[in-house]
Every structure is written in structure tokens, then in C-alpha cells.
Enzyme design. Structure first.
Site, short mmCIF file in Angstrom:
data_model
loop_
_atom_site.label_atom_id
_atom_site.label_comp_id
_atom_site.label_asym_id
_atom_site.label_seq_id
_atom_site.Cartn_x
_atom_site.Cartn_y
_atom_site.Cartn_z
CE LYS A 179 -3.69 -2.05 2.85
NZ LYS A 179 -4.81 -1.94 1.90
NE ARG A 199 -10.71 -10.21 -2.10
CZ ARG A 199 -10.94 -9.30 -3.04
NH1 ARG A 199 -11.03 -9.67 -4.30
NH2 ARG A 199 -11.08 -8.02 -2.72
#
Length: 445
Positions: free
Chosen positions: A229, A307
Site C-alpha cells: 500500500k 477474502r
């Protein structure tokens, strides 16, 4: 701030406009909006504020927050509220607003110490106190910095629920791998602490007829892994376990309100916990791993890790006999783009489950919006890969829907997914979002 049964003397009392509003000064009542609180008078016997009666739980939550802000500004230590509709939601919001996390400050910030709402008693009061304790627990978990809260210490915090009668099991990396949870192990591979699977169980009263599984994403810090990020996107990533906090906070609330649980309902929480870090053993784009249900996943984007760990936990929960599942996760930036920070995205395979979650969210003053599980979007995760699935197609459009469809591949029971990206923190502070909705859902309210 402590919830009191009553106050003989209050520094600030909130009253509500009624038919006698004409007797009040026009400058006080003019343009008074729902959810707003306005100071009416000050005196030696205590100050008085006025508001419109809340018409729903959302307005009541706004009132609770506004009242605590006014009380803090006035230096009021004891606050009383006249009897009102939606007292539960008002009280919970006020207690949350007055509960100031001072663990990391040299001195605690001032605020109200006592709070009482007329007419709030019995089972309602017990439920409010239980949910408030759950919200506080969730907020403290999210607020804790990542140098203090990691998968190991999160598991240690979950252990404290044993004192309230919950059964807590912790799986370490060895057992996680033995159980075939290759996705959870892969996400944690770059971290020195390794993964944990936290399972908290509240046994049913009487014979078990339903098993409700609450699954919470427990990424205690998310660098994005090798799909790293940018700096600005990493500053709030201690809150990437907001789903885990909501689930554990709910179990804290339910443990304190065991007598209110429907007979025959066993509640289980599953929290897959990991740090998504960069390191010599960290997963790489292009790696392929096998999930607990046998499906293989190619990791296209290491920053789509939530996920992955949820998939393993959902598969295990189904395998262990869950009859209904709800997962909660700070999952996608696409959800924030679609619905902002106040509204959670709800995906579900079961209309009845959807309706019950929507009703509980409304009663709690928390907002959810049902989103479509548009099946054709899953094709983007099935093409151009040697595995059964990819974890991303690197296309932001429809990202929240595609993530939900990915998760659906790992459930075999009625299931709902709450994407709470943006909901778990506000202005740098944890909100405890979801504890009220999930507790109400379990209790059948």
C-alpha cells in the site's frame, strides 16, 4: 461512563418537545432538527437541554452522541434523559460516545461519568448493558496499535471471554496447516507472529437446534504485502480487524446476556487472524494455495488478503456444522466508493436471513444496504488462471461484489456477508460498528 438506574440530581437533563413547545422561547425551538440537542436553560439545580423525540433508532443514536458532546462542553458529570422512544439506541450511542479510550494518554479526557434514561429497566436495560460492554470490547481491540495487538495477543484477548462462560479454542500455525487452511497460512507467512484461528462458542440452552456462525476478518495489520500500500493508505490499517472486533464484541455481549438467547441456539465465532507483511516467506503474486474446502486460489494481488482468510474460516465453519453464517469484514475500498463510511454493504444467499439482518440493523440505528450477488462478475476470477479461482482481477469496478462472490464459493449454508470498510473507524477512533446489529440478529430482535 456508567449507566445508572436513576439519578437524584443531574447536572444536565434532556427533555423532549411536546404540545407545550409553544411555552418555550422561540430562539430555542426554531429550526430544531431531528437528532440535534439544544441548551434550554442553566441553573443551580442543573442545566436543561431540549430535543425532538426521535422517530427511529438512527435519530436516537444521533441524539445520544450530541447529548454527550453538549454535556462534555458544559462540564456535566451526571446526565439524565426523560423517557423517550428508542431509548435503547440513544443509551448505547451515549455510552459509546462517553466511553473515551484513555489507555494511551497521560491523562484521561474529561466527560460525563453517570448516565440515566427514565423508563429503561428490566430485560431492556440488561440487553443495553450487555451490548455496551460488547461495543467497548470491540472498540478497544480496534483502537489498540499493531505493536500491541497481533494475532497472538488478539487470541489472548479472546480468552478473556472464558470468564463469562464462553468456550475458547485457539489454533496455531501447526494446527491451521493440519486443518488444510492454506489460505490463512499463506497470508500470515510474512509475519513473525504467524496465524491464529480463534473459535469462541456459546453453548445452547437445551438441545442444539441451530448453530449460528459469526466470522470476522482478523488482519491485525495490513501492509498490502508485496502489492504494498502507499503510505497514506497504510496509516489506518491497524483497523483491518474491525470485523473480528465486531464478532468478538458480539460474543462479549451475548455472553453477558445468555438468558436472552433463544433456546436451542448455539453461537460460534470464527476469527482467522494474521498480519499481512513483507518478508522472506511472504506470499507473492502468482503463488497458488489450497483452501480448507480443497479449492485452489492464485494470489494475483497480495493486498486482497482478507477474502483469503475469510474463505478458509467460512469453509471450516460449514464443515463443523454451522446452519447459518454471517461474516463481517473491512474488505474493499470499492464498498466505500459505493456506499461511503456510514452504510455497510450486505450480500446474502438467503432472503429470510437478509430480512432479519436488515431489521436488526435498523433497530440498532446502524445502516446496511443490500447489494447484488451478480454471478457473471465471478468469471473475472475464473479466467486466465491455472487455479480454480484468482483472488483479484485488478479491476476496481464492482470490486465489493466480486469479493462477495469469491467468498460465496466457500459456503454451503445460508450465508450473509457484511462489507464494513469505512464503518469500523471514524475520525481516527474505533466505532464498534456491527455489535448492535449482530447481537440483535442472534437474539431475534
Amino acid at each position: 461512563m456508567q449507566l445508572m438506574t436513576g439519578l437524584e440530581q443531574a447536572d444536565l437533563t434532556l427533555t423532549f418537545l411536546s404540545g407545550e413547545a409553544a411555552d418555550l422561547p422561540a430562539q430555542v425551538t426554531r429550526n430544531l432538527k431531528p437528532g440535534a440537542v439544544r441548551l434550554l436553560s442553566r441553573g443551580a439545580e442543573g442545566d436543561v437541554a431540549v430535543a425532538l423525540p426521535p422517530t427511529d433508532a438512527a435519530e436516537a443514536r444521533e441524539l445520544g452522541e450530541a447529548l454527550v458532546k453538549l454535556a462534555t462542553d458544559l462540564g456535566a458529570r451526571a446526565v439524565r434523559v426523560e423517557e423517550t422512544p428508542h431509548a435503547d439506541a440513544l443509551t448505547l450511542a451515549a455510552l459509546a460516545a462517553g466511553d473515551r479510550d484513555a489507555r494511551y494518554r497521560a491523562e484521561a479526557r474529561p466527560g460525563p461519568a453517570e448516565f440515566a434514561v427514565e423508563g429503561l429497566s428490566g430485560a431492556n436495560r440488561a440487553r443495553v448493558e450487555a451490548v455496551a460492554a460488547g461495543v467497548r470490547f470491540a472498540r478497544e481491540l480496534v483502537n489498540a496499535p499493531a505493536n500491541l495487538l497481533n494475532p497472538v495477543t488478539l487470541a489472548r484477548e479472546a480468552r478473556t471471554l472464558e470468564a463469562l462462560g464462553a468456550d475458547v479454542d485457539i489454533w496455531d500455525g501447526t494446527e491451521i496447516e493440519a486443518r488444510g487452511m492454506g489460505l490463512l497460512a499463506a497470508v500470515a507467512a510474512g509475519s513473525a507472529t504467524g496465524p491464529r484461528l480463534i473459535r469462541v462458542t456459546l453453548p445452547a440452552r437445551g438441545e442444539v437446534t441451530r448453530v449460528l456462525a459469526l466470522v470476522g476478518k482478523g488482519i491485525t495489520f495490513d501492509t498490502g504485502g508485496y502489492s504494498i500500500k502507499p503510505a497514506a493508505g497504510m496509516t489506518t490499517m491497524k483497523g483491518d480487524m474491525g470485523g473480528a472486533a465486531a464478532v468478538l464484541g458480539t460474543m462479549r455481549a451475548l455472553a453477558a446476556a445468555r438468558d436472552l438467547l433463544p433456546e436451542g441456539v448455539e453461537v460460534r465465532a470464527y476469527v482467522p487472524a494474521a498480519e499481512n507483511m513483507v518478508g522472506p516467506h511472504a506470499m507473492r503474486p502468482g503463488d497458488i494455495y489450497r483452501a480448507a474446502n480443497g479449492k485452489t486460489v492464485e494470489v494475483v494481488n497480495t493486498d486482497a488478503e482478507g477474502r483469503l482468510i475469510l474463505a478458509d474460516a467460512l469453509a471450516v465453519a460449514c464443515d463443523e456444522g454451522a446452519t447459518e453464517l454471517v461474516d463481517v469484514a473491512t474488505l474493499t475500498g470499492a464498498k466505500v466508493t459505493a456506499l461511503g463510511n456510514d452504510v455497510a454493504a450486505l450480500y446474502s444467499t438467503d432472503a429470510d436471513l437478509t430480512a432479519r439482518l436488515q431489521a436488526s440493523a435498523e433497530a440498532s440505528g446502524e445502516f446496511v444496504w443490500e447489494m447484488p450477488l451478480h454471478a457473471p462478475y465471478l468469471k473475472a476470477f475464473q479466467k486466465d488462471t491455472l487455479a480454480d479461482l484468482r483472488n483479484s482481477d485488478m479491476v476496481p469496478a464492482g470490486g465489493s461484489i466480486k469479493a462477495a462472490l469469491f467468498l460465496r464459493e466457500f459456503v454451503t449454508r445460508p450465508w450473509a456477508h457484511l462489507d464494513i470498510a469505512g464503518n469500523a473507524m471514524k475520525d481516527g477512533q474505533a466505532t464498534g460498528w456491527g455489535v448492535g446489529t449482530l447481537t440483535g440478529y442472534v437474539l431475534g430482535r
